[in-house]
Design an enzyme around this catalytic site. Sequence first.
Site, PDB file in Angstrom:
ATOM      1  N   ARG A  70     -28.043   2.711 106.364  1.00 57.05           N
ATOM      2  CA  ARG A  70     -28.912   2.892 105.222  1.00 57.05           C
ATOM      3  C   ARG A  70     -30.326   3.307 105.716  1.00 57.05           C
ATOM      4  O   ARG A  70     -31.167   3.684 104.743  1.00 57.05           O
ATOM      5  CB  ARG A  70     -28.680   2.216 104.100  1.00 57.05           C
ATOM      6  N   ARG A 125     -20.874   6.113  85.452  1.00 54.38           N
ATOM      7  CA  ARG A 125     -19.472   5.573  86.228  1.00 54.38           C
ATOM      8  C   ARG A 125     -19.585   4.127  85.660  1.00 54.38           C
ATOM      9  O   ARG A 125     -20.368   3.526  85.338  1.00 54.38           O
ATOM     10  CB  ARG A 125     -20.207   5.284  87.698  1.00 54.38           C
TER      11      ARG A 125
HETATM   12  P1  AMP Z   1     -23.141   0.759  97.342  1.00 54.41           P
HETATM   13  O1  AMP Z   1     -21.922   0.437  96.780  1.00 54.41           O
HETATM   14  O2  AMP Z   1     -22.981   1.353  98.945  1.00 54.41           O
HETATM   15  O3  AMP Z   1     -23.948   1.837  96.507  1.00 54.41           O
HETATM   16  O4  AMP Z   1     -24.042  -0.348  97.746  1.00 54.41           O
HETATM   17  C1  AMP Z   1     -24.554  -1.005  96.434  1.00 54.41           C
HETATM   18  C2  AMP Z   1     -25.941  -1.759  96.926  1.00 54.41           C
HETATM   19  O5  AMP Z   1     -25.591  -2.766  97.863  1.00 54.41           O
HETATM   20  C3  AMP Z   1     -26.878  -1.050  97.526  1.00 54.41           C
HETATM   21  O6  AMP Z   1     -27.898  -0.656  96.393  1.00 54.41           O
HETATM   22  C4  AMP Z   1     -27.803  -2.113  98.272  1.00 54.41           C
HETATM   23  O7  AMP Z   1     -28.351  -2.958  97.331  1.00 54.41           O
HETATM   24  C5  AMP Z   1     -26.623  -2.790  99.051  1.00 54.41           C
HETATM   25  N1  AMP Z   1     -26.415  -2.188 100.176  1.00 54.41           N
HETATM   26  C6  AMP Z   1     -24.842  -1.732 100.371  1.00 54.41           C
HETATM   27  N2  AMP Z   1     -25.054  -1.255 101.697  1.00 54.41           N
HETATM   28  C7  AMP Z   1     -26.363  -1.551 102.216  1.00 54.41           C
HETATM   29  C8  AMP Z   1     -26.999  -1.439 103.552  1.00 54.41           C
HETATM   30  N3  AMP Z   1     -26.176  -0.607 104.474  1.00 54.41           N
HETATM   31  N4  AMP Z   1     -28.170  -1.810 103.604  1.00 54.41           N
HETATM   32  C9  AMP Z   1     -28.711  -2.297 102.804  1.00 54.41           C
HETATM   33  N5  AMP Z   1     -28.205  -2.699 101.417  1.00 54.41           N
HETATM   34  C10 AMP Z   1     -27.052  -2.322 101.243  1.00 54.41           C
END
Ligand code: AMP
Length: 215
Positions: A88, A127
Amino acid sequence: MRIVLLGAPGAGKGTQAELIVEKYQIPHISTGDILRAAVKQGTPLGRTAESYMSKGELVPDDVVIGIVAERIQEPDCTKGFLLDGFPRTVVQAEALDKVLKEKRQDLDAVLSLEVDEDEVVRRLSSRRVCQGCGKIYTATDSAADEAKCEACGGKVITRADDQPEAIKRRLQVYKEQTEPLVEYYKKAGILKGIPATGTVEDVFGRVTSTLDQIA
Ligand code: AMP
């Protein structure tokens, strides 16, 4: 196949990821899912992550890099993997390149799910997710709001980071920190843009025709 799934929050990464891993029989590595599981279990990792996640901020790079570096060493990843929500940031992408280089491996493709911002806001606001098994619903589904999950009977809720303020922040974070990865992987020659509008099946059709050309 070693694949990265890139896209704004709400672009449909989770939904497409489930279909991809089933068809191509590779492990699904979602840093969001791993972090949410840690939060639910109340582990030290979960306690660190929760404060960032609920506000829509990114968890620090070193934390997520450590998780992924370890996970892709597992034996099931010898046949490939699908990374969903990682990298990310450019720092994470460079760290991934380094780990793969040490293993003499490369990424085969980075699928970038492309959807405009209005659509993303609309999707995230509607969602809902099962607290028990993670199944995703939309608020217009008959079983969506404050209902029981049809798969496991768990409670269907709105994720803390799908609240309006957190959505705004996540989109800002995406633009500032994650969107530069489109250029990063374009330069590496492995970026595949996938228009992510239409039905889930439409998008998956585009994904499979892209992946089938690579395989
Ligand atoms: P997601 O389900 O992929 O939208 O992730 C939910 C939350 O988890 C994000 O908004 C971040 O707070 C954290 N997160 C997930 N993947 C990452 C990553 N690669 N780097 C940093 N934070 C992450």
